[in-house]
Structures are given as structure tokens and as C-alpha cells.
Design an enzyme around this catalytic site. Structure first.
Site, PDB file in Angstrom:
ATOM      1  N   HIS A  34     -22.434  27.809  33.033  1.00 45.39           N
ATOM      2  CA  HIS A  34     -20.482  27.867  32.829  1.00 45.39           C
ATOM      3  C   HIS A  34     -21.449  29.607  31.756  1.00 45.39           C
ATOM      4  CE1 HIS A  34     -22.982  27.281  28.670  1.00 45.39           C
ATOM      5  NE2 HIS A  34     -22.533  25.596  29.162  1.00 45.39           N
ATOM      6  N   HIS A  37     -24.862  30.332  30.512  1.00 46.51           N
ATOM      7  CA  HIS A  37     -25.563  30.031  31.685  1.00 46.51           C
ATOM      8  C   HIS A  37     -25.748  31.733  32.340  1.00 46.51           C
ATOM      9  CE1 HIS A  37     -24.962  25.806  31.543  1.00 46.51           C
ATOM     10  NE2 HIS A  37     -26.326  25.736  31.377  1.00 46.51           N
ATOM     11  N   LYS A 184     -19.464  27.072  24.444  1.00 45.98           N
ATOM     12  CA  LYS A 184     -19.426  27.008  25.871  1.00 45.98           C
ATOM     13  C   LYS A 184     -21.289  25.331  26.205  1.00 45.98           C
ATOM     14  CE  LYS A 184     -16.910  30.370  27.969  1.00 45.98           C
ATOM     15  NZ  LYS A 184     -16.114  30.143  29.079  1.00 45.98           N
ATOM     16  N   SER A 186     -21.676  22.448  29.295  1.00 52.62           N
ATOM     17  CA  SER A 186     -20.945  21.636  30.432  1.00 52.62           C
ATOM     18  C   SER A 186     -20.643  20.627  30.448  1.00 52.62           C
ATOM     19  CB  SER A 186     -22.410  21.196  31.707  1.00 52.62           C
ATOM     20  OG  SER A 186     -23.257  22.032  31.661  1.00 52.62           O
ATOM     21  N   ARG A 187     -21.141  20.001  28.879  1.00 53.25           N
ATOM     22  CA  ARG A 187     -20.420  18.518  28.398  1.00 53.25           C
ATOM     23  C   ARG A 187     -18.912  18.903  27.518  1.00 53.25           C
ATOM     24  NH1 ARG A 187     -25.257  17.126  26.191  1.00 53.25           N
ATOM     25  NH2 ARG A 187     -26.610  15.483  28.208  1.00 53.25           N
TER      26      ARG A 187
END
Lengths: 280, 280
Positions: A34, A37, A184, A186-187
Site C-alpha cells: 500500500h 510501502h 495504512k 495491509s490488515r
């Protein structure tokens, strides 16, 4: 952009790059990339000759009851994002490539791993330190980029690098947030629409805490209590921890008289989210 | 020959050597060098462009009741020996240079560290792996040389290097012995004349055991019993362990059907000595 699935492929490229005197930047990720990263990759791109992104859901940093099996993955999207940002190599190994059946080694950092996320995730940081050590050795990177969202991880990796004399510079990068303040992650994809809306409570509470500290509040318990109260005002939120710790040893502090990290882990409708702020 | 006491001095030299494309060999020692160490240094000298000898009594590999304080030291003699053998740099740091007060990191290898010397020395191999990792990172060596006398250490370091993807080749070198068969060790200096004479029992017992295995004996218990009986025939000897283990995982085996390590640790008049043989 090169796509490598084996350690030897990465090492072969690295050997050539080293021979050519190039500076290598590493962005270690678990994929499902996201904007957080992306900010690390862009920073690496600006500072290094070659940028390696590792994209590997590291099984040994997950506890038996954690979300290893369901952790979100989308390698094609990750490749597109990395290529778009000018990464030179994405390393996407199978777990068996990283951990042979007779793998027995581990790397860890005491003390710093005991509190905060380490309390509810006792093997987590050993798994992180072990995979990160492997990645440092595989990539021989000059710099590695980590987000401040995982503040404890960043502190631990920095200490590990210092203690074990790794020849790498650890670059910590700011938290990237959604427009409404949610960090932000990923989870975040696990969140239902309702939970997603409620998840902003972490940032709201931390913002209030940070304001207090910057306004001169030195009573860490007051800060912690205020944050706790705000989060608990949201019925969907279940607190794992709210902590104010010193930025060196990550030990809980009652009086704020130096650099501090204030970190929270909160379940929103069973999705565990973390967030934090640092006041140097 | 350069004498370095700080990590930065070593790293500065290493950086230049790496730039010049030179191959670096490392011989990690705890000093009080004898012909065993000399054989490692000579081997490194023959195979590498630059040879670094580390000379450091590593405190974290000693248990609280062990001989850290009395471990023999003679840095002047060590320097002469290293210089005579053509070493390029001897690294002799203070413990505080290697371990700051807030040092919290560790490296270890499970399973392989549990038996043999690990049983009576539970923190030993963590200490070894940690310091060796530091030395690998500090020296960026291409090869490191270890004696087979510390067979378990050698197996553990090899596994650690493989598991953590260190860019270094581990070279195991044969045990160097006194004329009467006693394995060379810095700790032999602790032995009284009487105990020194009796200490040959280790080699005598192991020689008999090796003969049995090479003659085709596949019953590990018989081999172990024979070695044990011979050692116990010496009243001054007190056995810590006599073990026959597979050479891969170092697990005790009853049937010899592959490469084995037979290792003993024996107190002779309170001096702990180790010795072993390997049949591939």
C-alpha cells in the site's frame, strides 16, 4: 524489474552490483503493498542505485492463533506497484526457500521485545529479527527502509543492527495515513465498512495524547488514561495495550522526561490494529 | 601486522580491502594461542589475501560458575605468533567495545545446541553464535576457520551460516594434538603435571572407539560403553558426557548407519577437557 524467487538469484545479482560499486537499498515487506510501502520504496529509489523489495509473508513471525493463513496477498499487484516505483528486483520466495526443514537458527533482541506487541505476540519479534537478518545477508543492502508504524519493530531492528554490527543503515520512515487518519496497513482490508469507520478512533485518541505531550504534559499516566478513555468510548474497540514508553529501552514510563513512544494496539471488531506517535 | 582494539578500526581496513577486491580470512579465537590456532591461521594465510585473527575472551559464552576470570591470557605472545604466521590484523577488543551496557541481541541455533556441551553449558552456544555473528559482520570475511576440536561449535556455526545466509564459507580444520595424543587446548595449562599425564585417557578411549566404528561396529551403545569404561578406569577422570550422535542434527543415536560424531567431555582433576572423532 527482476523477479527472483530463489536466494541464489538475488545473491547473483547482488554480487554483480557490489562489484560495480553500487549502493543497494532494501525494503522488506510482507506484500499486499500500500502507500506506506510505496513511500519506503520511493525513498529507497531516491537514495540508492539498486532497490530490492522483498515480498514474503514470513511464517515464523506469526503465532499459532494468528492470521498467517488469511494474511492478504496479491503478488501481481505488488509487482506492478514496485515496477511503477522503479524497483530493480522483487524477491518473492516460497517459505521452503527461506526455511529448510532443518532450519534451527534464530536472532532476537531481549528487553525491547518484551513489552508492547511482544506481550501478546511472544515469538513475533524473534521471527522478524531472524527473517530480517537473512534478508540483510542475502541482499547485502547498504540501507534498509522500515515504517514507523511498526515502531517497536523499527527500534528492535535498529538495536539488532547496532548490537550485531550489521553493515547496514536502518532508515525509519513516517507513518502514511488514510485521509481520515487511519494508519495504512495491509490488515485494514480485514475491516468491515462499519469497523473501518470506527477504526479512526486510534488516530483520534493518539492525536489527543500527542497534543497533551507537546503542550508539556509530563504525567505519562494521564496521557495513557486520556487515550484509553477515548478508545473505550468506541464500543467496537477492545484495547490490547495503550503504553507510553521511553524511546531507548521501550520501558513503560510514568514521567515523560525524554524521548517517548506512545503506542496502542486495539482490536476493532476482532481486527488487530496498531498505531503510535513519537515525541523526541 | 595491524593491532586493532576497536570495531571501527577493523571495519576501516576491511572497507579498503573489499574495495581492492581482496579475499579476507577470519580466525576467531579467545587468545592464548597454541598450535591448534596456528594451524587455522596458516590455512587462512594459504587461502586468503588478508588474514584477521580475533583474540577476544568472549564473556557471554561463559556461565556464571565457569572460568571467565581465570581463562588464560597472553596477548603479547599471541601477537608474536600471529605476526610470525603472517596474519595481517589482530583484533583485540575490550568486552565493552563488543557489548555496550544496553546490548540486548542474541543469535542461536536450536536443537544442535541442546545436547553434548550444551547440556552442562546452557548459554554457551548462544554466546558463541552471537559473538561469531558480530565478527562475521565486522570483518566481512569470505572464509572463517574453526577447529574440529570444538565439533559441536563447528556444526552449530555451519548451520547458523546456512540458515541465516551469511556470505561466508566455514572451514573446519583437524584437531591438533600433543605428541601423546592430548588435543591442544588453551585450558590444558590448568592441568597439574599429574593431571596432564592422566589427561591422555580421552584420546586413548576415543581411539579405541574409532577403531571399533571403522571396523564396522554399528551398535552405538557398545562404542559408548567401551569409551566410558576406558575413561572410568582413570580415577582422576569424571565424565561429563560420552555421546555418539549423528553428524547432521547431533542427536544421540543407537545405531550407527551414517556419519557420526563421537564426543566426550571429561573433568580431569576439575579441569574440563573435550575431544572427539568423526566418521563420515
Amino acid at each position: 524489474m527482476l523477479v527472483a524467487t530463489t536466494i541464489e538469484e538475488v545473491k547473483a545479482n547482488v554480487r554483480q552490483w557490489k562489484k560495480d560499486g553500487l549502493k543497494i537499498g532494501l525494503v522488506p515487506t510482507m506484500g499486499y503493498l500500500h502507500e506506506g510501502h510505496a513511500s519506503l520504496i520511493s525513498r529507497a529509489r531516491g537514495e540508492c542505485d539498486k532497490v530490492i523489495v522483498s515480498d514474503f509473508v514470513n511464517p515464523i513471525q506469526f503465532g499459532p492463533k494468528e492470521d498467517l493463513a488469511t494474511y492478504p496477498r496479491d503478488f501481481d499487484a505488488d509487482c506492478k506497484l514496485c515496477e511503477g516505483l522503479g524497483a530493480d528486483l522483487i524477491f518473492h520466495p516460497e517459505p521452503s526457500e527461506m526455511y529448510s526443514p532443518d532450519f534451527h537458527s534464530y536472532v532476537g533482541v531481549d528487553t525491547l521485545s518484551a513489552g508492547l506487541c511482544g506481550k501478546s505476540r511472544p515469538i513475533h519479534f524473534n521471527g522478524v529479527c531472524t527473517v530480517v537478518s537473512k534478508l540483510f545477508n542475502i541482499t547485502e543492502a547498504d540501507k534498509a527502509y522500515f515504517g514507523q508504524k511498526d515502531a517497536q519493530q523499527l527500534a528492535i531492528v535498529k538495536r539488532m543492527v547496532r548490537d550485531l554490527n550489521f553493515n547496514i543503515e536502518i532508515v525509519g520512515c513516517p507513518i502514511i495515513r488514510e485521509e481520515d487518519g487511519l494508519a495504512k496497513s495491509s490488515r485494514n482490508t480485514y475491516l468491515s465498512d462499519d469497523a473501518r469507520a470506527k477504526a479512526t478512533i486510534l488516530h483520534k485518541a493518539l492525536t489527543k495524547g500527542e497534543e497533551m505531550v507537546r503542550a508539556g504534559e509530563t504525567d505519562a499516566i494521564k496521557v495513557r488514561t486520556e487515550i484509553t478513555n477515548i478508545i473505550e468510548s468506541e464500543p467496537l474497540a477492545k484495547i490490547d495495550y495503550v503504553e507510553v514508553v521511553d524511546l531507548g529501552e521501550l520501558q513503560q514510563c510514568d514521567v515523560i522526561d525524554g524521548p517517548i513512544l506512545t503506542a496502542v494496539a486495539v482490536y476493532i471488531d476482532n481486527v488487530r490494529l496498531i498505531d503510535n506517535f513519537i515525541v523526541e
